[in-house]
Each structure stands twice: as C-alpha cells, then as structure tokens.
Write an enzyme that holds these catalytic residues in place. Sequence first.
Site, PDB file in Angstrom:
ATOM      1  N   GLY A 121      -0.991  -0.821  -4.680  1.00 63.94           N
ATOM      2  CA  GLY A 121      -1.612   0.419  -5.137  1.00 63.94           C
ATOM      3  C   GLY A 121      -1.416   1.528  -4.125  1.00 63.94           C
ATOM      4  O   GLY A 121      -0.932   1.306  -3.006  1.00 63.94           O
ATOM      5  N   GLU A 128       0.833  -1.198   0.000  1.00 62.16           N
ATOM      6  CA  GLU A 128       0.000   0.000   0.000  1.00 62.16           C
ATOM      7  C   GLU A 128       0.869   1.251   0.000  1.00 62.16           C
ATOM      8  O   GLU A 128       1.749   1.399   0.857  1.00 62.16           O
ATOM      9  CB  GLU A 128      -0.915   0.031   1.225  1.00 62.16           C
ATOM     10  CG  GLU A 128      -1.927  -1.099   1.273  1.00 62.16           C
ATOM     11  CD  GLU A 128      -2.806  -1.042   2.512  1.00 62.16           C
ATOM     12  OE1 GLU A 128      -3.981  -1.420   2.394  1.00 62.16           O
ATOM     13  OE2 GLU A 128      -2.327  -0.636   3.590  1.00 62.16           O
ATOM     14  N   CYS A 129       0.625   2.145  -0.916  1.00 67.25           N
ATOM     15  CA  CYS A 129       1.242   3.466  -0.990  1.00 67.25           C
ATOM     16  C   CYS A 129       2.770   3.382  -0.908  1.00 67.25           C
ATOM     17  O   CYS A 129       3.422   3.089  -1.900  1.00 67.25           O
ATOM     18  CB  CYS A 129       0.661   4.383   0.088  1.00 67.25           C
ATOM     19  SG  CYS A 129       0.855   6.146  -0.318  1.00 67.25           S
ATOM     20  N   GLY A 130       3.362   3.617   0.255  1.00 66.24           N
ATOM     21  CA  GLY A 130       4.811   3.543   0.368  1.00 66.24           C
ATOM     22  C   GLY A 130       5.351   2.193  -0.048  1.00 66.24           C
ATOM     23  O   GLY A 130       6.411   2.097  -0.687  1.00 66.24           O
ATOM     24  N   MET A 177       5.278   2.065  -3.817  1.00 66.95           N
ATOM     25  CA  MET A 177       6.379   2.859  -4.350  1.00 66.95           C
ATOM     26  C   MET A 177       7.688   2.072  -4.305  1.00 66.95           C
ATOM     27  O   MET A 177       8.481   2.101  -5.252  1.00 66.95           O
ATOM     28  CB  MET A 177       6.512   4.163  -3.572  1.00 66.95           C
ATOM     29  CG  MET A 177       5.321   5.106  -3.717  1.00 66.95           C
ATOM     30  SD  MET A 177       5.281   6.397  -2.446  1.00 66.95           S
ATOM     31  CE  MET A 177       6.800   7.289  -2.806  1.00 66.95           C
TER      32      MET A 177
END
Length: 462
Positions: free
Chosen positions: A435, A334-336, A339
Amino acid sequence: MSAGRRLVIAGTGSGAGKTTVTIGLMAALKQKGYAVQGFKCGPDYIDPTYHTAVTGRPSRNLDSYMLTHAVVKEIFVRGSKDADISIIEGVMGMYDGKEATSDKGSTAEISILTESPVLLVVNCQSMARSAAAIVKGFQLLNPAVRIVGVIANKVGSEGHHKIVKAAIEQECGIPVVGYLKREGDVEIPERHLGLIPSVERGELDALFGRLAEMITQTVDLDLIRELAKAGSLDATPTLFARKSASERVTIAVAKDPAFHFYYPENLELLEAYGARLLFFSPLAGEGVPEEAEGLYIGGGFPEEFAAELSQNKEVQESFRQAIHAGAGIPTLAECGGYMYLTEAIVATDGTSYPMVGIIPGKVTMQRKLAALGYREVRGTATNYLIGAAEQAKGHEFHYSTYATDSDVELAHAYETKGLRGTKQEGFVQGNLVAGYTHLHFGSDPDLVERWITRCLEVAGRD
C-alpha cells in the site's frame, strides 16, 4: 538515560530557515570534532537524509502523533548514545502540529518531551523592533517551552542584526546567538525526493561545507554549546525491551536510491525480534536473495528510475518468483515498493514503464501531490500483519495515483483514516501486503512478531 547537550532548532514558520541553520550548525560542530546526532520532528525523511550525510550518524524521526510519548523519549535516548550533542530539527512553525488548539504533534511538544532547550530561528527581513514582539509571543504561548536563544535569519546587514539583537535581548531576556544574511550566496535546493541520491553520492558536500563556514563566521558556537546543556533524560525501554536470543528468519530488504525510505526503528525492531536483514539493490541488478524468508520493499521514488527498473527483467522475475501471487514469502511493500509491484509506472509525459506486475493495475505520476498526511491504519481480515482488530499509524506522501481496469474486486490491505476521512487502501493477497502508507512499526510492534511468525510458518519452521 541521556544527559549532556541537546538543542531543538525551531522556526517561527515554514521557510524561516530551520534546515539551513540545522545543517550548517551540524556541519560546523562536526568540523570541530564533535559527535553530532540528528533528529527530525515529524515523519519527514528528506531532512534526515541531509542530517545523516552531514553527521555520519543515522538521523531519527521524533513523532509524537505516530508514537507514544514514552517511545519518542526512548528513541531519543537510544539515538543520542555516545553523541556529544544532539540537534533536533523542528517542523513547520514551532507550535504547528495536529490541531490548532493544542501543541499535539508539534516541535514544541517534542521539546517538552525531550526536555530540550530551543533555539528559535526568526526571519527578520523587513523588521527591527517587531522581531522582539514575535519572540515574546513565542515565549508566552507555552511557558513550558524553554526558548534559550535566537538566530536572526535573512538580516540585511550586520547593522540590521545589531538592531534586532538589541531589541530581542532587552525585551525577551535571551541572547541572539548570531545571524545569517538575506543575501547569502548559498541556498539549499528545493527539497524533493529526487534529491536524495545526489545527497548520498556526496554531490551536496560542498554546499554543506559552505553552510558550516557561514555559521562559523556569524554564529557563536561556544555560546550555543553552553545553551544546549541539559539535565538527564530518563526513558524506560519499552519498544526495544524485548529482544530475541537468536536470529530466527532472514528478511531481504530492498535498499538503494529507488527504494530508500525506512524508519531506522523499523529495521532495528525486525532485528530485535529475531530477523537477520539482508540488503540488496534492485537498481544495481540484484534480485531477491534466494535465502530470503521474508521481503521488505520500502518507499522511495522508483519513478525517478523507472526506465532502469523496467529494463531489468531478471530482477523483476526474481520478485515474481519470491512473492508468487501472494503464495510466496511474506512481503511488505510500502509506497515506492507498492508502485514497483504494479503492472506499470506511467510518467508525467505519458510514457509507460512495465513493472513487476503482481498487483493488477498501474500507477500514474501527477505533477502535484496526490496524498500527504498522517494515517490511522486498521488492517483487514486477510491482512496477517495488521488484522481488522489491530491498529497502527503511518504517513502518506506520494505524487502518483493507482487505478486498475480489472473486473475482479481486489482485496484492500488497510482502512486508513486521515483529515479527509476514511478510505480503503492498498492490496493484500496471501502473504503479500502492499500500500501507499508508510507504517511506523513503533506504533504497533506486534506486527513485527506477526511478520516473523508468518515467515517461520511459510518456511516450515514454526
């Protein structure tokens, strides 16, 4: 069932001083020996980090948009267990929420759901009797909200406070329990993701102590404790009604200053459904544990530590081996975490830091917010966590944008709906779901069961 003392700290608007008052009040009560439980209205996870550091108890989010009212109450009752007093920090202005025409998703709604008294923080700068008109308006807009007292913030002097106090108490019939001066010598740093590691390292402890001192000097703590008295609040266990008899799978969880954000309930639901959680720190050079049968890489701010993360090739390789182009252990990023799994993070100065490289493309940091807001989430046909027929809720908050030069059309993990419409989001491949959206498992607890089931299947133990 939750009884005893609880209080919502609400503001007339953003910047009224809710966080200053909340942290100071928590710290002052903790100094007096009380067990204090923190909560935050809405999806924010920076303020809860402050609460946790001050109280020593995990702060929890109360979000009436992502979660049903029954689940909000359950989380509150569960989190308040064994606390002497629960302090709920509001979000924005007290009546600000999902829409302009109702209290949905607002601090006011949380106060009604939890049957909590409200302490209203009012910015009294450059006003006297007019402060009473503001408080009166807040009382009248929804009489179901029980405002029991006021803290006058940003007053110019003790004399200014006395004028405001006299006006509010005469016109509104509730006490002004204290004040904070406009020229106070302490200010909370502007809140941003990079501040969290310094909070956890204890670098803001002196600030918290000073806030406690200020509150103790000019606010009546005994009166606040009296006003915080509330009746029993019943909550039927629904979210945590189901518990596995034994641990069925081992799920590794990346947790350190780079990968920090997890709703406590997400982790507790995994445990309740039979997962043994194994925490490890990629930033400290720890790879994915060999015994992991599932992997959770939460949000945070890997961009703050991009240089360190890019240099540790062994840790990156452990992620590649574990996820193995989606054919490895069932993984949620998720997110971080999302990335980190791309090819690179590009800083605002243009420096490119190589990352794990499982997800084609790279993320580029922006100086302004790239996305912020609630999301209604539908999965896709190849997403084993949330299929095309399932729906969950979550939140997006990030300063980066994702792009790829790949000629191959990538499979998206989600279809998300926000204020600006519907979009395809994330990446899914085999057992990897990734995501930008932070999912709250309480909005779709079945995804926890689906995750654990997939872990068992991949491990050959279904």
